[in-house]
Scaffold this active site. Sequence first.
Site, PDB file in Angstrom:
ATOM      1  N   SER A   1       0.783  -1.122   0.009  1.00  0.00           N
ATOM      2  CA  SER A   1       0.072  -0.021   0.243  1.00  0.00           C
ATOM      3  C   SER A   1       0.937   1.355  -0.124  1.00  0.00           C
ATOM      4  O   SER A   1       0.584   2.331  -0.671  1.00  0.00           O
ATOM      5  CB  SER A   1      -0.841   0.182   1.211  1.00  0.00           C
ATOM      6  OG  SER A   1      -0.228  -0.291   2.401  1.00  0.00           O
TER       7      SER A   1
ATOM      8  N   ASP B   1      -0.247   6.573  11.324  1.00  0.00           N
ATOM      9  CA  ASP B   1      -0.434   5.366  11.825  1.00  0.00           C
ATOM     10  C   ASP B   1       0.857   4.536  11.894  1.00  0.00           C
ATOM     11  O   ASP B   1       1.098   3.451  12.485  1.00  0.00           O
ATOM     12  CB  ASP B   1      -1.536   4.557  11.174  1.00  0.00           C
ATOM     13  CG  ASP B   1      -0.959   4.129   9.454  1.00  0.00           C
ATOM     14  OD1 ASP B   1       0.109   4.419   9.193  1.00  0.00           O
ATOM     15  OD2 ASP B   1      -1.666   3.352   8.848  1.00  0.00           O
TER      16      ASP B   1
ATOM     17  N   HIS C   1       1.879   4.104   6.996  1.00  0.00           N
ATOM     18  CA  HIS C   1       1.440   4.879   5.758  1.00  0.00           C
ATOM     19  C   HIS C   1       1.906   6.298   6.035  1.00  0.00           C
ATOM     20  O   HIS C   1       1.277   7.075   6.497  1.00  0.00           O
ATOM     21  CB  HIS C   1       0.087   4.664   5.487  1.00  0.00           C
ATOM     22  CG  HIS C   1      -0.365   3.353   5.361  1.00  0.00           C
ATOM     23  ND1 HIS C   1      -1.077   2.576   6.331  1.00  0.00           N
ATOM     24  CD2 HIS C   1      -0.493   2.642   4.146  1.00  0.00           C
ATOM     25  CE1 HIS C   1      -1.261   1.423   5.888  1.00  0.00           C
ATOM     26  NE2 HIS C   1      -0.957   1.145   4.761  1.00  0.00           N
TER      27      HIS C   1
END
Lengths: 241, 241
Positions: A39, A217, A220
Site C-alpha cells: 500500500s 499510523d 502509511h
Amino acid sequence: MDKRTFLKTGLMSTIALPMTSFIHNIDDDKTTVLFQGDSITDAGRDKAAYYPNQAQGMGTGYVHMAASNILGMYPERHLRIYNRGISGHKVFQLASRWDDDAVLLKPDVLSILIGVNDFWHTLTGGYNGTVETYETDFRNLLRRTKDALPNVKIIICEPFVVKGGSAFNDPKWNSVFPEYQASAKKLASEFNTYWVPFQTALDAVLAKGGAAYWCPDGVHPSLAGARVMADAWLKVYHQIG
Amino acid sequence: MDKRTFLKTGLMSTIALPMTSFIHNIDDDKTTVLFQGDSITDAGRDKAAYYPNQAQGMGTGYVHMAASNILGMYPERHLRIYNRGISGHKVFQLASRWDDDAVLLKPDVLSILIGVNDFWHTLTGGYNGTVETYETDFRNLLRRTKDALPNVKIIICEPFVVKGGSAFNDPKWNSVFPEYQASAKKLASEFNTYWVPFQTALDAVLAKGGAAYWCPDGVHPSLAGARVMADAWLKVYHQIG
C-alpha cells in the site's frame, strides 16, 4: 510495422552488425523503471491507468514524487515508469503476480518495498508467516527475477515503521519487526542490489513534528513522510545513473 | 474548547499583552498555503479530500509535488496546504466561489493560476469573454482578496501554452493568448505580488522531448511538465520564506 521494428528488421537483414551491441542500443532507447510493493507504493493509484508515466497511475505517495522528479530531470532517458504496488500485499502475493507485474514489463530498474505486512498481519490479520517465510519467499522472488532479467538493476527498499504512529501498539514492533528489516538488508547484500534506508531517513526527521506529521499510523506516510522517502530513493537512483 | 483556544482565551483574560503581536504569534503557529486555479491545478484531485495536506486532495499535478516538497522541507512551519483548483474554470468562476474556497480558508500564501480557459474557451467553448474581461475580472478578484486578507502573500502564476501540443491548433494562440499572459503579469506588478514564470520554465526544457513529453495537448502537463512547474513555483516560494 512501426518505425523501430522496420529499422531493426531492415538493418538486420542487410548488414552484418555485431548482434549483441546492436540490440543493446535499440533497447537502450527507453529505460523502464518499475516500482513494486504494498500500500505504501500503491498509495491509491488508479489501476486502470496502467500505462507508463500516467499521473493517475502513480498514486499519491513516494512513487509519484520520485517518478515526476526523474521524468522532469532526465527527458533524454525516455523513461517508462510503472507503479505496480498493491495494498495489503506480502512477498508471496508479489510472487503470484510477478510474471504480469514485473517480468513482462522488462524493467531496467526494479524497486521493491515489501515486508511491513509480512510482519504486521501476524499481529492483526491472522497471518501465520514468520521472518523465515519472508526471507525465503523474498530470496526466491529475487532469484526468479535475476533468472528472467539478468541485467535488471534491483533496488531493495528498507521496510520501516514510524514509532509513535497509531499502529505501533505492540512491543513486537520493537522486538520482532527489526528481524524483517535485517532479512531485507541481508538479501540486498546477497544479491548485490541497491539499498534505500527508509528507516534511517524517517528516523532522522521524526523529532520535528513527530509521527502525526510524518506517518500518522506508523505505516502509511503523510505527504511530508512520502517526500522524505522520495528523496532517499532519489539519492540511490542518481547513483545508478 | 481545544488546547489552543483555552490558552488564547485564558491568557487574554488575565494578562495585558500587546494584542497585535500576541495574536500575530498565535496565527503564526500555522501557515496556510492555498492553490487556486483550473484543471492544471485541480489535476484530478479527490474533492471529498478537502482537509489540508490530504494526499488524495492534492491531485496529481504541480500542486501535489510543490506541497509535498514544502511539507517535507519545513515541518516547523505547521503548513496547512489546500488545493482548490477546479477543472474548466475561468476567473469569473473563481469569483463565484471565492468566499468559500479562498477567503474563509484565511491563506497566508495564495497561489493563483488562471487564464488559459478564459482564452481557450473562446476558441472551443463558445465563450465570449475578451482579454479585457479577463483583466477586469482578475483585478476585481485581487482587490477583493486584498480587502478581505490584507496580509496575504499572493503568487500569480503565468498562464501558459506549450507549442506543438495537440490543442495548439489555432494561430490565435500566437497572436491573442500572449495578451492574456501580459494582463496577468501587469496585475502581478499592479498588486505587487510574486510571479511564477511558467511559460519561461516550460519553454526552457521544450527542445528535449517536445510537447509530447512535457505537455501532450499543450495545456495539461505530463508528470514531467508538472515537475518543471513545481520547481519554478518552489523557487518563488523559497523567496517568500
